[in-house]
Design a protein around this motif. Structure first.
Motif, short mmCIF file in Angstrom:
data_model
loop_
_atom_site.label_atom_id
_atom_site.label_comp_id
_atom_site.label_asym_id
_atom_site.label_seq_id
_atom_site.Cartn_x
_atom_site.Cartn_y
_atom_site.Cartn_z
N GLU A 63 0.82 -1.22 0.00
CA GLU A 63 0.00 0.00 0.00
C GLU A 63 0.86 1.27 0.00
O GLU A 63 0.36 2.34 -0.38
N ILE A 64 2.10 1.16 0.42
CA ILE A 64 2.95 2.35 0.42
C ILE A 64 3.21 2.87 -0.98
O ILE A 64 3.71 3.99 -1.15
N ASP A 65 2.86 2.08 -1.99
CA ASP A 65 3.08 2.48 -3.38
C ASP A 65 1.79 2.85 -4.10
O ASP A 65 1.76 2.91 -5.33
N LEU A 66 0.72 3.14 -3.36
CA LEU A 66 -0.52 3.55 -4.00
C LEU A 66 -0.33 4.82 -4.83
O LEU A 66 -0.97 5.01 -5.86
N ARG A 67 0.47 5.72 -4.36
CA ARG A 67 0.96 6.89 -5.12
C ARG A 67 -0.08 7.97 -5.34
O ARG A 67 0.17 9.14 -5.09
N TYR A 68 -1.24 7.65 -5.86
CA TYR A 68 -2.24 8.64 -6.28
C TYR A 68 -3.32 8.78 -5.20
O TYR A 68 -3.78 7.78 -4.64
N ALA A 69 -3.75 10.02 -4.95
CA ALA A 69 -4.78 10.26 -3.95
C ALA A 69 -6.04 9.45 -4.25
O ALA A 69 -6.69 8.91 -3.33
N GLN A 70 -6.41 9.35 -5.51
CA GLN A 70 -7.63 8.62 -5.86
C GLN A 70 -7.51 7.15 -5.45
O GLN A 70 -8.47 6.56 -4.94
N ARG A 71 -6.33 6.56 -5.63
CA ARG A 71 -6.15 5.16 -5.22
C ARG A 71 -6.14 5.03 -3.69
O ARG A 71 -6.65 4.05 -3.15
N ALA A 91 -5.97 -0.48 11.70
CA ALA A 91 -6.04 -1.46 10.61
C ALA A 91 -6.89 -0.97 9.45
O ALA A 91 -6.81 -1.52 8.34
N ASN A 92 -7.71 0.07 9.67
CA ASN A 92 -8.57 0.60 8.61
C ASN A 92 -8.03 1.88 7.99
O ASN A 92 -8.73 2.55 7.24
N LYS A 93 -6.78 2.20 8.32
CA LYS A 93 -6.07 3.30 7.65
C LYS A 93 -5.23 2.72 6.53
O LYS A 93 -4.86 1.55 6.55
N ILE A 94 -4.91 3.55 5.54
CA ILE A 94 -3.99 3.07 4.52
C ILE A 94 -2.57 3.06 5.09
O ILE A 94 -2.22 3.88 5.95
N VAL A 95 -1.78 2.13 4.62
CA VAL A 95 -0.38 2.05 5.02
C VAL A 95 0.42 2.98 4.11
O VAL A 95 0.34 2.88 2.88
N GLY A 96 1.16 3.90 4.72
CA GLY A 96 1.90 4.87 3.91
C GLY A 96 3.09 5.42 4.66
O GLY A 96 3.60 4.80 5.59
N CYS A 97 3.52 6.60 4.24
CA CYS A 97 4.66 7.26 4.89
C CYS A 97 4.41 8.76 4.87
O CYS A 97 3.33 9.22 4.51
N CYS A 98 5.42 9.53 5.22
CA CYS A 98 5.28 10.98 5.31
C CYS A 98 4.76 11.59 4.01
O CYS A 98 3.93 12.51 4.04
N ASN A 220 6.76 21.43 -9.14
CA ASN A 220 6.11 21.35 -10.46
C ASN A 220 4.90 20.43 -10.44
O ASN A 220 4.43 20.00 -11.49
N LYS A 221 4.43 20.12 -9.25
CA LYS A 221 3.25 19.28 -9.02
C LYS A 221 3.44 17.86 -9.55
O LYS A 221 2.49 17.22 -10.01
N ALA A 222 4.67 17.37 -9.48
CA ALA A 222 4.96 15.96 -9.76
C ALA A 222 5.35 15.34 -8.42
O ALA A 222 6.54 15.19 -8.12
N GLU A 223 4.35 15.03 -7.60
CA GLU A 223 4.56 14.64 -6.20
C GLU A 223 4.98 13.17 -6.11
O GLU A 223 4.16 12.27 -5.93
N CYS A 224 6.28 12.94 -6.25
CA CYS A 224 6.83 11.59 -6.33
C CYS A 224 6.81 10.90 -4.97
O CYS A 224 6.63 11.52 -3.93
N LEU A 225 7.02 9.57 -5.01
CA LEU A 225 7.23 8.81 -3.78
C LEU A 225 8.65 9.05 -3.27
O LEU A 225 9.55 9.42 -4.04
N CYS A 226 8.87 8.82 -1.99
CA CYS A 226 10.19 9.07 -1.39
C CYS A 226 11.27 8.24 -2.05
O CYS A 226 12.44 8.63 -2.06
N TRP A 227 10.91 7.08 -2.58
CA TRP A 227 11.90 6.14 -3.12
C TRP A 227 11.94 6.16 -4.64
O TRP A 227 12.51 5.28 -5.26
#
Length: 300
Positions: A63-71, A91-98, A220-227
């Motif tokens: 889930e840390i790679d969902l990337r898009y707000a819609q997903r 357990a009902n939150k999405i798994v993510g990072c900062c 530039n609104k290309a909000e990449c993942l940390c990795w």
């Protein structure tokens, strides 16, 4: 700043909530309420257990790679279709990072017409090091204000923070460009910029350089993942970086521009369009959820 503010009011492909935009309407329009809502939606994939005790099941790491707000929102509705402000079990939150806290906060703010940006850099408030971190800044009508939407009351208490996380000082969150300048001109130890002092890699000048690129992309609104990695982060080796005068000069230029409070939007877009800096539709993902790097095609 009419053009700039209009630009940051509009969604990117990463912050666009799509069919789930209606979920944001129940969240009050003030930034404190937006941050509180986000804190109830995302659970940090490794740091969360030290504050809250819940350990993420291995099968949910991707889930840390969902990337898009819609997903992210789609997954939240799968887990619990209650309104976003309703308290959730961990357990009902999405798994993510900062980055996911920041991206959802930015998504909500833009939905409500508030200019907002995702910023990449390092937190000075995690200990005796500069920890890889992503937060946001928004336009409050007079200035850009840094907000750390991940820092709820429990984390503020655990980290003994004495500043307002809804108005983070620039010496507490070090944007990528400032970190680069600290190494280049203030004799800062590159190895102090890392994920954690307990983790040998990634760290150092090359790692800081990657945050300069990520922050330019975010502006530039290309909000990449940390990795995510691309461009110069992939094409120049760590041991060659600081001796390559042309590359250092180019990073200096980006760092100087991005560290300004109100960087010129046209200049940001010009630099980001250069081959060394733009996504070009794909990134290399070094996701902790994967055993090997993956080339990821982006929905732009």
């Amino acid at each position: 700043m009419p053009d700039t503010l209009s630009f940051y009011r509009e969604h990117s492909p990463f912050t666009d909530p799509g069919e789930y935009a209606y979920l944001y309407d129940a969240i009050p329009d003030d930034v404190d309420s937006m941050a509180q809502a986000v804190q109830g939606l995302v659970y940090h994939y490794f740091a969360g257990q030290w504050t809250f005790g819940y350990q993420v099941p291995p099968e949910r790491q991707p889930e840390i790679d969902l990337r898009y707000a819609q997903r992210m929102l789609a997954r939240l509705m799968e887990l619990d279709d209650a309104p976003l402000r309703k308290p959730r079990e961990h357990a009902n939150k999405i798994v993510g990072c900062c980055r996911d806290f920041a991206t959802l906060f930015c998504s909500i703010a833009r939905h409500k017409g508030i200019p907002c940006r995702v910023r990449y850099g390092f937190g000075a408030y995690f200990g005796d090091f500069y920890g890889d971190h992503v937060i946001t800044d928004y336009w409050n009508g007079e200035r850009w204000v840094l907000v750390d939407p991940q820092m709820g009351p429990e984390m503020v208490q655990n980290l003994h923070l004495t500043f307002d996380v809804m108005d983070v000082p620039r010496d507490q969150f070090i944007i990528g460009g400032d970190a680069w300048q600290m190494i280049r001109h203030e004799n800062a130890d590159p190895d102090q910029f890392c994920v954690s002092p307990d983790i040998e890699q990634p760290r150092g000048a090359h790692y800081v350089m990657s945050h300069v690129l990520q922050d330019l992309a975010g502006l530039n609104k290309a909000e990449c993942l940390c990795w995510d990695s691309w461009g110069l982060s992939e094409t120049i080796a760590e041991d060659a970086l600081m001796t390559d005068e042309a590359t250092v000069a180019l990073i200096d230029e980006v760092a100087q521009l991005t560290r300004e409070n109100n960087p010129d939007l046209a200049a940001l877009q010009r630099l980001y369009a250069e081959q060394a800096f733009t996504f070009n539709g794909t990134v290399i993902s070094y996701s902790p959820a994967e055993q090997n790097p993956l080339e990821v095609a982006l929905n732009l």
